[in-house]
Design an enzyme around this catalytic site. Structure first.
Site, mmCIF file in Angstrom:
data_model
loop_
_atom_site.group_PDB
_atom_site.id
_atom_site.type_symbol
_atom_site.label_atom_id
_atom_site.label_comp_id
_atom_site.label_asym_id
_atom_site.label_seq_id
_atom_site.Cartn_x
_atom_site.Cartn_y
_atom_site.Cartn_z
ATOM 1 N N CYS A 184 0.333 -1.320 -0.771
ATOM 2 C CA CYS A 184 0.076 0.366 -0.043
ATOM 3 C C CYS A 184 0.640 1.513 0.037
ATOM 4 O O CYS A 184 0.756 2.486 -0.560
ATOM 5 C CB CYS A 184 -1.299 0.390 1.202
ATOM 6 S SG CYS A 184 -1.813 -0.929 1.359
ATOM 7 N N ASP A 235 -20.888 12.964 -14.367
ATOM 8 C CA ASP A 235 -22.321 12.549 -14.228
ATOM 9 C C ASP A 235 -22.712 11.976 -13.121
ATOM 10 O O ASP A 235 -23.726 11.141 -13.004
ATOM 11 C CB ASP A 235 -22.734 11.894 -15.370
ATOM 12 C CG ASP A 235 -22.283 10.316 -16.131
ATOM 13 O OD1 ASP A 235 -21.050 10.119 -15.312
ATOM 14 O OD2 ASP A 235 -22.915 10.217 -16.765
HETATM 15 C C1 BEZ Z 1 0.619 -4.510 1.976
HETATM 16 O O1 BEZ Z 1 0.666 -3.354 1.706
HETATM 17 O O2 BEZ Z 1 1.497 -5.176 1.732
HETATM 18 C C2 BEZ Z 1 -0.855 -5.612 1.950
HETATM 19 C C3 BEZ Z 1 -1.781 -5.922 3.074
HETATM 20 C C4 BEZ Z 1 -2.463 -6.755 3.144
HETATM 21 C C5 BEZ Z 1 -2.018 -8.226 2.953
HETATM 22 C C6 BEZ Z 1 -1.090 -8.178 2.089
HETATM 23 C C7 BEZ Z 1 -0.471 -7.360 1.942
#
Ligand code: BEZ
Length: 221
Positions: free
Chosen positions: A46, A138
């Site tokens: 992430c 929209d």
């Molecule tokens: C990650 O962002 O690295 C991750 C988050 C949840 C499960 C596996 C990877």
């Protein structure tokens, strides 16, 4: 199963974000929008995604697309994580250029059908999948892509898709496999030849096929 289907109006939800409380349609205004969700704050994949999205924020701006992320933690966690994200992006002195929605009660994740039953936190609760929603001016859903938590997204592909969505919203064309902006596009099948010739001043070329059917019609925009 909750969720939003292509062509449906995207829910006008209210939520707390790192930029304060928002009502989604007001946040979007007349712009296109992208909402991308994340399983958890302070997780490795992430962090790389949010940093890449931050680096590309001017590209989204150029296309008139308002960005917003979502993760199932609090605004406080998001603010702290944002500093890590910008440090990872080598821009530690700049703020994250888009807000993050705090969905710590998982209400939006349920509403939008984003929970991944295969990925759970230490308490056994499901985490959010990596969803991408592109919403048109929209307020209707134009694209949704769903990745599992273990696969990070490709934001170059997301920009490419937005280019296609914005082009095909304006012109009666479709973009072929691996298309990139500036390349030839295809005339949509429902458009008769007579109208296609009038609509596309750069001409329409047709590829001969063994079936003899003239359905591969290209033009340049
Ligand atoms: C990650 O962002 O690295 C991750 C988050 C949840 C499960 C596996 C990877």
């Amino acid at each position: 199963m909750p969720g939003v289907l292509l062509g449906e109006e995207f829910p006008n939800f209210e939520a707390d974000t790192t930029s304060g409380r928002i009502k989604f349609h007001d946040f979007l205004g007349d712009s296109w929008g992208i909402l991308f969700s994340h399983p958890k704050d302070f997780t490795p994949v992430c962090t790389t995604e949010l940093a890449r999205a931050a680096k590309l924020s001017n590209e989204f701006k150029k296309r008139g697309v308002k960005m917003i992320a979502l993760s199932i933690d609090s605004v406080e966690d998001h603010n702290s994580w944002s500093k890590d994200v910008m440090a990872y992006a080598n821009e530690a002195d700049s703020p994250l250029p888009y807000p993050i929605i705090a969905d710590d009660k998982r209400e939006l994740s349920v509403l939008l059908g984003m929970l991944d039953p295969d990925e759970r936190n230490k308490d056994g609760l499901p985490l959010t999948a990596r969803c991408v929603f592109v919403i048109g001016p929209d307020k209707k859903l134009k694209l949704s892509i769903l990745y599992p938590a273990t696969t990070g997204r490709n934001f170059d592909e997301i920009l490419r898709v937005i280019d296609s969505l914005q082009l095909t919203a304006q012109k009666k064309v479709a973009t072929p496999v691996d298309w990139k902006p500036g390349e030839k596009v295809m005339v949509i099948p429902s458009l008769p030849d007579s109208e296609a010739t009038a609509l596309f001043p750069n001409g329409v070329t047709t590829k001969e096929m063994p079936s003899g059917k003239k359905y591969l019609r290209y033009t340049k925009i």
